[in-house]
Design an enzyme around this catalytic site. Structure first.
Site, PDB file in Angstrom:
ATOM      1  N   LYS A 224       9.254   5.000   2.597  1.00 24.94           N
ATOM      2  CA  LYS A 224       9.437   3.749   3.332  1.00 24.94           C
ATOM      3  C   LYS A 224      10.696   3.737   4.198  1.00 24.94           C
ATOM      4  CE  LYS A 224       6.449   0.821   0.644  1.00 24.94           C
ATOM      5  NZ  LYS A 224       6.245  -0.352  -0.186  1.00 24.94           N
TER       6      LYS A 224
ATOM      7  N   LYS B 235      -2.248   6.896   0.052  1.00 24.19           N
ATOM      8  CA  LYS B 235      -2.775   5.777  -0.724  1.00 24.19           C
ATOM      9  C   LYS B 235      -3.065   4.552   0.148  1.00 24.19           C
ATOM     10  CE  LYS B 235       1.160   3.102  -2.320  1.00 24.19           C
ATOM     11  NZ  LYS B 235       0.847   1.731  -2.589  1.00 24.19           N
TER      12      LYS B 235
ATOM     13  N   LYS C  86      -1.051  -2.194   1.582  1.00 27.42           N
ATOM     14  CA  LYS C  86      -1.090  -3.507   2.232  1.00 27.42           C
ATOM     15  C   LYS C  86      -0.475  -3.468   3.617  1.00 27.42           C
ATOM     16  CE  LYS C  86       0.407  -5.953  -1.753  1.00 27.42           C
ATOM     17  NZ  LYS C  86       1.630  -5.284  -2.138  1.00 27.42           N
TER      18      LYS C  86
HETATM   19  N1  AQP Z   1      -3.643   2.404  -3.433  1.00 25.42           N
HETATM   20  C1  AQP Z   1      -3.433   1.940  -4.645  1.00 25.42           C
HETATM   21  N2  AQP Z   1      -4.243   2.322  -5.663  1.00 25.42           N
HETATM   22  C2  AQP Z   1      -4.029   1.849  -6.906  1.00 25.42           C
HETATM   23  N3  AQP Z   1      -3.037   0.988  -7.230  1.00 25.42           N
HETATM   24  C3  AQP Z   1      -2.223   0.592  -6.243  1.00 25.42           C
HETATM   25  N4  AQP Z   1      -1.166  -0.233  -6.212  1.00 25.42           N
HETATM   26  C4  AQP Z   1      -0.695  -0.299  -4.962  1.00 25.42           C
HETATM   27  N5  AQP Z   1      -1.412   0.462  -4.143  1.00 25.42           N
HETATM   28  C5  AQP Z   1      -2.379   1.041  -4.907  1.00 25.42           C
HETATM   29  C6  AQP Z   1      -0.660  -0.941  -7.372  1.00 25.42           C
HETATM   30  O1  AQP Z   1      -0.713  -2.320  -7.086  1.00 25.42           O
HETATM   31  C7  AQP Z   1       0.382  -2.973  -7.733  1.00 25.42           C
HETATM   32  C8  AQP Z   1       1.099  -3.832  -6.750  1.00 25.42           C
HETATM   33  O2  AQP Z   1       1.672  -3.027  -5.729  1.00 25.42           O
HETATM   34  P1  AQP Z   1       2.949  -3.583  -4.977  1.00 25.42           P
HETATM   35  O3  AQP Z   1       2.633  -4.864  -4.362  1.00 25.42           O
HETATM   36  O4  AQP Z   1       4.084  -3.604  -5.911  1.00 25.42           O
HETATM   37  O5  AQP Z   1       3.327  -2.574  -3.881  1.00 25.42           O
HETATM   38  P2  AQP Z   1       2.922  -1.133  -3.571  1.00 25.42           P
HETATM   39  O6  AQP Z   1       2.745  -0.348  -4.819  1.00 25.42           O
HETATM   40  O7  AQP Z   1       3.912  -0.579  -2.613  1.00 25.42           O
HETATM   41  O8  AQP Z   1       1.497  -1.425  -2.919  1.00 25.42           O
HETATM   42  P3  AQP Z   1       1.062  -1.527  -1.428  1.00 25.42           P
HETATM   43  O9  AQP Z   1      -0.250  -2.171  -1.410  1.00 25.42           O
HETATM   44  O10 AQP Z   1       1.180  -0.177  -0.803  1.00 25.42           O
HETATM   45  O11 AQP Z   1       2.091  -2.499  -0.743  1.00 25.42           O
HETATM   46  P4  AQP Z   1       3.124  -2.213   0.417  1.00 25.42           P
HETATM   47  O12 AQP Z   1       2.287  -1.707   1.572  1.00 25.42           O
HETATM   48  O13 AQP Z   1       3.787  -3.505   0.688  1.00 25.42           O
HETATM   49  O14 AQP Z   1       4.061  -1.172  -0.073  1.00 25.42           O
HETATM   50  C9  AQP Z   1       1.256  -1.876  -8.325  1.00 25.42           C
HETATM   51  O15 AQP Z   1       0.980  -1.765  -9.705  1.00 25.42           O
HETATM   52  C10 AQP Z   1       0.818  -0.646  -7.597  1.00 25.42           C
HETATM   53  O16 AQP Z   1       0.998   0.519  -8.370  1.00 25.42           O
END
Ligand code: AQP
Length: 344
Positions: free
Chosen positions: A127, A210, A213
């Site tokens: 990031k 992966k 969001k």
């Molecule tokens: N691709 C994924 N597959 C399975 N689990 C996932 N998680 C995130 N992406 C995947 C799990 O969702 C929970 C919440 O995630 P988060 O909001 O803490 O942020 P993140 O892990 O960084 O998820 P995102 O969607 O990629 O958000 P952004 O883009 O904002 O960084 C966690 O338990 C995570 O493991």
């Protein structure tokens, strides 16, 4: 003549209380990866654990956010928890910034965290690329320390998360052990709960990264707000391969394996059974159509529940949850302050 059998008094075994903590950042619209990797597991622990689920808005601002959007995403995340089946009478839900002890314990833990540990974190490396070498923000670097504070405040035994959070939970474990050694036993050393299947749902547009969001391309994810037309379009465009055989092989066929994983989890069918049912098919059209229909039904049912939850109702449960969380967190923080010599 009767015998009196003397039984040895048995000591009643009291199982240690199981406490689960997890969170989601209100950094965008929650997607099927968040649901399958995390929320689905929350529902499994609910009722068996004291479960605490937080909308972790302090984490979300480690990548700058528009204030109005952050507010909207925060409430939407809470409504998503409720619509997914998190029961606020059984589990505690709250917004992270409503419980100031998270930021306070974060500071205390930051004083025993090495910079070298933080620079190692994959999420920071990924990031911070967007922030540039000189512009990388301290908040992003310290993200895992705040996450350790979130977890350790509640005597958490279990952290249900996706695979991407494994490294952060490992740091929380290390900090708990380190603090206990330095100041006396204060924290429980928690375990990550990461399922074998679904803990890393991949982007539909790029199955080697992966699902996320904050992905720039909307075709990367299936959001829980998507319409059946959105879903059909995104699945149609989902990257597969030119082999034309439907089986799971994460290295050679990451796209098809990802679609099979999603279908398997949403239909509760094993990947083996899915492979059998598609045996002989030489295109991916059937798999994509089935996945489109299954996801549309699943998301429409979710959206119906979501629409039935008013903002006022969600805010009520968040207030109730924040009070409960604050009571536990405050006690733990006092213990930490006492041990560190911060209380007179
Ligand atoms: N691709 C994924 N597959 C399975 N689990 C996932 N998680 C995130 N992406 C995947 C799990 O969702 C929970 C919440 O995630 P988060 O909001 O803490 O942020 P993140 O892990 O960084 O998820 P995102 O969607 O990629 O958000 P952004 O883009 O904002 O960084 C966690 O338990 C995570 O493991």
């Amino acid at each position: 003549m009767g015998y009196t059998v003397r039984m040895k008094p048995t000591k009643e075994k009291t199982e240690p209380k199981k406490i689960a903590f997890s969170g989601i950042q209100p950094s965008g619209i929650i997607h099927i990866g968040n649901y399958l990797g995390s929320i689905k597991q929350w529902l499994e622990v609910q009722g068996h654990y004291d479960a605490i689920f937080s909308v972790v808005n302090l984490h979300a601002i480690t990548i700058p956010k528009k204030p109005a959007e952050l507010k909207a995403h925060t409430l939407n995340a809470a409504k998503t928890f409720l619509a997914s089946g998190v029961d606020p009478e059984k589990s505690t839900i709250f917004v992270q910034s409503d419980v100031p002890e998270h930021a306070q314990l974060y500071w205390a833990l930051g004083t025993i965290t090495k910079l070298s540990e933080l620079y190692l974190m994959t999420q920071f490396k990924d990031k911070s690329q967007g922030q540039g070498k000189e512009g990388a923000l301290a908040g992003l670097l310290n993200y895992p320390v705040l996450m350790a504070a979130d977890i350790l405040l509640y005597n958490t035994t279990t952290v249900p998360v996706g695979e991407d959070q494994r490294q952060h939970v490992e740091l929380a474990r290390e900090l708990a052990r380190r603090f206990n050694e330095m100041f006396g036993k204060t924290f429980i050393v928690p375990q990550a709960l990461i399922h074998k299947t679904g803990s890393r749902i991949m982007g539909l547009d790029n199955p080697n990264k992966k699902m996320s969001k904050s992905a720039a391309n909307k075709n990367n994810y299936i959001a829980l707000t998507d319409t059946p037309d959105d879903i059909a379009g995104k699945i149609k465009k989902a990257v597969t391969d030119s082999e034309g055989s439907i089986h799971y092989d994460i290295d050679r066929k990451p796209g098809v394996s990802n679609l099979l994983t999603i279908l398997s989890l949403v239909t509760d069918t094993s990947i083996k059974d899915l492979e059998k049912s598609y045996k002989g098919q030489t295109t991916y059209a059937g798999l994509k159509t089935d996945l489109t229909h299954t996801l549309s039904d699943f998301i429409l049912a979710f959206q119906k529940k979501y629409e039935g939850i008013s903002d006022a109702e969600a805010k009520h449960y968040l207030r109730m949850g924040a009070e409960k969380a604050h009571a536990i967190a405050n006690q733990k923080l006092e213990e930490v302050y006492e041990r560190m010599g911060l209380l007179l």
